[in-house]
Design an enzyme around this catalytic site. Structure first.
Site, PDB file in Angstrom:
ATOM      1  CG  LEU A  82      20.365  -6.376 -57.804  1.00  0.00           C
ATOM      2  CD1 LEU A  82      20.115  -7.441 -58.862  1.00  0.00           C
ATOM      3  CD2 LEU A  82      20.598  -5.030 -58.457  1.00  0.00           C
ATOM      4  N   GLY A  83      17.797  -6.091 -53.930  1.00  0.00           N
ATOM      5  CA  GLY A  83      16.528  -6.073 -53.216  1.00  0.00           C
ATOM      6  C   GLY A  83      16.551  -7.073 -52.081  1.00  0.00           C
TER       7      GLY A  83
ATOM      8  CD  GLN B  90       7.781 -13.137 -44.278  1.00  0.00           C
ATOM      9  OE1 GLN B  90       7.039 -13.033 -45.224  1.00  0.00           O
ATOM     10  NE2 GLN B  90       7.402 -13.676 -43.130  1.00  0.00           N
ATOM     11  CG  PHE B  91      11.032 -16.115 -46.458  1.00  0.00           C
ATOM     12  CD1 PHE B  91      10.908 -16.609 -45.179  1.00  0.00           C
ATOM     13  CD2 PHE B  91       9.883 -15.816 -47.167  1.00  0.00           C
ATOM     14  CE1 PHE B  91       9.669 -16.820 -44.613  1.00  0.00           C
ATOM     15  CE2 PHE B  91       8.640 -16.028 -46.616  1.00  0.00           C
ATOM     16  CZ  PHE B  91       8.530 -16.524 -45.328  1.00  0.00           C
ATOM     17  N   GLY B  92      14.839 -13.550 -47.761  1.00  0.00           N
ATOM     18  CA  GLY B  92      16.158 -13.516 -48.347  1.00  0.00           C
ATOM     19  C   GLY B  92      16.436 -12.228 -49.076  1.00  0.00           C
ATOM     20  CD  GLU B  93      20.156  -9.639 -47.649  1.00  0.00           C
ATOM     21  OE1 GLU B  93      21.262  -9.913 -48.176  1.00  0.00           O
ATOM     22  OE2 GLU B  93      20.030  -9.053 -46.565  1.00  0.00           O
ATOM     23  CB  VAL B  94      17.767 -10.162 -55.233  1.00  0.00           C
ATOM     24  CG1 VAL B  94      18.285 -10.360 -56.655  1.00  0.00           C
ATOM     25  CG2 VAL B  94      16.537 -11.025 -54.990  1.00  0.00           C
TER      26      VAL B  94
ATOM     27  CE  LYS C 172      14.914 -14.893 -57.809  1.00  0.00           C
ATOM     28  NZ  LYS C 172      13.676 -15.646 -58.101  1.00  0.00           N
TER      29      LYS C 172
ATOM     30  CG  ASP D 195       5.046  -8.904 -59.811  1.00  0.00           C
ATOM     31  OD1 ASP D 195       4.334  -7.943 -60.164  1.00  0.00           O
ATOM     32  OD2 ASP D 195       6.014  -8.779 -59.052  1.00  0.00           O
TER      33      ASP D 195
END
Length: 789
Positions: A502-503, A506-510, A541, A645
């Protein structure tokens, strides 16, 4: 040949010392201030990635100056492992830079910000940027320990550059301000790069001697291309190449060397590129000549010249006297016979098994050191300068009256802005005992009951795997939560099936995943309408295994926080995988995706929709979804959490228009355009942010209310366009300044076609300048509920 900042000509050379044959540079010759503190560097040649305010702009980053608010201060706090912010200086021509100085922001006692560490990047053409490293490969330079003292640091090795960037570095989130100076002299060789074979390794009595160009700043694979290094660093090697001036380096450090076994043609070819066509008189090559160890200066050099596109057909050849008596290293001077060239290619022929160079310099007849003997030419130059000065004076007098009124208006406006800026700094001094520049940590204020407002007190900002702050949690709340165990269970990784990414950040992914047997891991108070054996879609996450310690700690804190969020309109943390790397948190995922994409695929009910036969969403459904968003935000605000956000991209849609607020919109490339970029990296969702968040760095529930107003506007427009789509990012920021000045010139988002006056009135209330006049989420939720009755 170098030129100092004051205009006098100085020589940079090596000399023999103490009878040992050691060669050193002359200290102090090329260490002149280049004009930040003295004013020779103009304001227009100083720029920055961002600035907190006009009074902390790049032009105030001058060493030992107290103008403006005392220094350059970036717009946001400097975060660990981040190199987003920089102060850039354009020297207008190549300079040999040997020393740098830094200082913090004092501003007569109002300020106390400084950079404890920084890095330097430099460029000769503004397109290719090079990270400076010392001779041991370290990039970070120790900076200031207080806001008053000037700290000078030698650049070893020195750099040749036109553009220089100071980039503050920190091991924790902190406010920084900087004043800087560069020291050196003008680089008059005109050499911008040299290409040569990579230096080789010699084995001497069983020990390796590394003869590579360790400070070369171009590309190095099998050869060195488009850079400068040890052949231009002003450091000449010793007679014995196995020793060096520099401590803690390897044998052979000062030299670049090659063996004839690697060159079947018998020569090493080096090409030199210059900034323009020059009239070359001589080339000097510093060579080692330890013939007892099979090293000698070259026996012949053949040089080709290129003035335009083509190389001259006839080369120049020179053969020095081969010395079999004196072991001393020496300069060999080659006459270049006044050849005009912008590039020179020289082939150096071996005289022994090894050939080693430590320095190569060029002299040209059109250097500033070249003596002008023609007295008539001198007189002509003086006359031309006098005429130019007279013309400039006339132009200044003519223009002065025309711009006088405008100057007065600018001075008035600047004075007004300066007064308000100083009031802000002073208020922070009173409240926190430390002046913190805007866009830094939020300001601590005190309510009437003496208790700090939840969202304006000290907060803990969770970094998040995507690199964005999701929830801003009051420090007090964080302390209470951090002592508890995680309220979710460990989930077996083998039961996760990855579907798509999904995205990432800088430190990880989803990732979007299917989870089997998830029902066993769900709290009894959480309704999850699936059968026991049915896999369910979840968002995972995932923290990268190589994430730093701060990111890992933030990830675990985020898990503790998320495990306590239990509301029908907030995405729920279902389980975790934290017994081994990579750390994962598993959250709900709604089958209809995010609200932005959901609405953009639909149309409002009406005659046009009927004709085109597209799927529709009714107004009552839009209002129902908005009510759920308000309900979720009401819950977050009751826990003293600030989302930061809120937008349709961070609201997920389930069955029957169910809405749940999420947090990973920033990680998706699809929404990269929704974030204001600094140097190519997404930073702030400025089109959803309140004026005080952008200008003052204040994130509160009131700023979340502002974002809700924009989210409501998105919903009523079916997300067909970006908020303020007619404005650039810079114009959006300028518009926030109009909100700050409150002179009725600010631009509001227009009323959507399908939006009734009552809902648009809610939006306008959310966008009120005074934060205390904005409604609470409880009030918004109540009004939306009543409108459905």
């Amino acid at each position: 040949t170098m030129k100092d900042g004051g205009g006098s000509i100085k020589l940079w050379r090596c000399f023999a010392a103490g009878g040992t044959g050691a060669l050193h540079k002359i200290d102090g010759v090329c260490r002149y201030p280049l004009g930040m503190s003295g004013g020779q560097i103009q304001d227009e040649d100083i720029s920055a990635s961002s600035q907190w305010s006009e009074s902390t702009a790049a032009r105030y980053g001058r060493l030992d100056f107290e103008e403006g608010d005392g220094a350059w201060c970036p717009e946001i706090t400097v975060e660990p492992d981040s190199l987003k912010e920089f102060l850039q200086i354009d020297l207008r021509s190549l300079h040999f830079i040997t020393l740098v100085g830094t200082q913090g922001r004092h501003a007569g006692g109002i300020g106390n910000e400084f950079a404890q560490m920084y890095k330097i990047k430099y460029s000769r053409d503004s397109s290719r940027w090079i990270s400076w490293r010392n001779r041991q490969g370290k990039q970070v330079i120790e900076g200031n320990r207080n806001a008053y003292d000037i700290v000078l640091k030698d650049l070893e090795p020195p750099i040749i550059a036109r553009f220089v960037r100071f980039m503050p570095v920190s091991d924790h989130s902190m406010n920084v301000c900087m004043r800087v100076e560069l020291y050196g002299c003008e680089w008059l060789d005109g050499l911008v790069s040299y290409n040569a074979p990579a230096g080789e390794q010699m084995s001497l009595e069983g020990q390796p001697v590394h003869l590579n160009d360790s400070v070369y700043d171009g590309a190095v694979i099998y050869s060195m291309t488009e850079g400068l290094g040890q052949l231009t660093d002003g450091m000449c090697g010793l007679d014995d190449f196995t020793h060096s001036h520099v401590y803690n380096v390897w044998p052979g450090y000062d030299y670049v060397g090659w063996t004839n076994e690697s060159f079947p043609n018998g020569y090493v070819e080096i090409m030199f590129e210059f900034d323009r066509t020059r009239n070359f008189t001589t080339m000097k090559v510093h060579c080692n000549n330890m013939f007892m160890k099979h090293v000698k200066a070259f026996r012949q050099v053949v040089c080709y010249f290129r003035s335009e596109a083509d190389w001259e057909a006839t080369p120049l050849s020179f053969s020095p006297v081969v010395d079999d008596v004196n072991l001393s290293a020496r300069f060999v001077t080659i006459s270049l016979a006044n050849h005009m060239a912008s590039a020179i290619k020289c082939q150096f022929y071996f005289a022994e098994a090894w050939m080693m160079f430590s320095e190569i310099t060029f002299q040209s007849g059109d250097d500033p050191t070249h003596k002008i003997d023609d007295s008539n030419t001198r007189i002509l130059i003086v006359c031309l300068v006098a005429i130019i000065l007279i013309l400039v004076a006339i132009i200044v007098i003519i223009l002065w009256r025309q711009v006088w009124q405008k100057m007065l208006e600018k001075v008035r406006d600047a004075t007004w802005s300066h007064i308000h800026t100083n009031e802000f700094f002073l208020s922070q001094k009173i409240l926190t005992s430390t002046a913190v520049t805007a866009s830094k940590a939020p300001i601590a204020t005190v309510a009437q009951d003496g208790v700090p407002h939840y969202a304006e007190a000290d907060i803990v900002n969770l970094q998040g795997v995507t690199g964005g702050n999701t929830y801003a949690v009051p420090a007090l709340t964080m302390d209470l939560l951090s002592g508890k165990d995680v309220a979710v269970e460990e989930f077996p990784r083998k039961l996760l099936t990855f579907k798509e990414k999904l995205g990432e950040g800088q430190f990880g992914e989803v990732h979007l995943c299917e989870a089997e047997g998830m029902k066993e891991f769900i709290d009894e108070d959480f309704s999850f309408n699936i059968s026991d054996n049915q896999p369910v879609l979840v968002a995972v996450k995932m923290l990268r295994a190589d994430a730093n310690k701060n990111a890992r700690n933030d990830f675990l804190k985020e898990i503790k926080i998320m495990s306590r969020l239990k509301d029908p309109n907030i995405i729920r943390l279902l389980a975790v995988c934290i017994c081994s790397d990579p750390l994962c948190m598993i959250t709900e995922y709604m089958e209809n995706g995010d609200l932005n994409q959901f609405l953009s695929r639909h149309e409002p009910e009406g005659q046009i929709a009927l004709i085109s036969n597209v799927t529709t969403v009714g107004y009552s459904d839009l209002r129902y979804m908005a009510t759920q968003i308000a309900s979720g935000m009401r819950y977050l605000s009751s826990l003293n959490f600030v989302h930061r956000d809120l937008a349709t991209r961070n609201c997920l849609v389930g069955k029957n228009y169910t809405i749940k607020i999420a947090d990973f919109g920033m990680s998706r490339n699809l929404y990269s355009g929704d974030y204001y970029r600094i140097q190519g990296r997404a930073v702030l969702p400025i089109r959803w942010m309140s004026w005080e968040s952008i200008l003052l760095g204040k994130f509160t529930t009131a700023s979340d209310v502002w974002a809700f107003g924009v989210t409501l506007w998105e919903t009523l427009t079916f997300c067909k366009e970006q908020p303020y789509s007619q404005l650039t990012d810079e114009q959006v920021i300028e518009n926030t300044g109009e909100f700050f000045r409150d002179q009725k010139r600010q631009i509001y988002l227009p009323q959507p076609v399908l939006c009734p006056d009552s809902l648009y009135e809610i939006m306008l209330c959310c966008w009120r300048r005074n934060t205390k006049e904005r409604p609470s989420f409880q009030e918004i939720h109540r009004v939306l509920l009543e409108s459905q009755a």
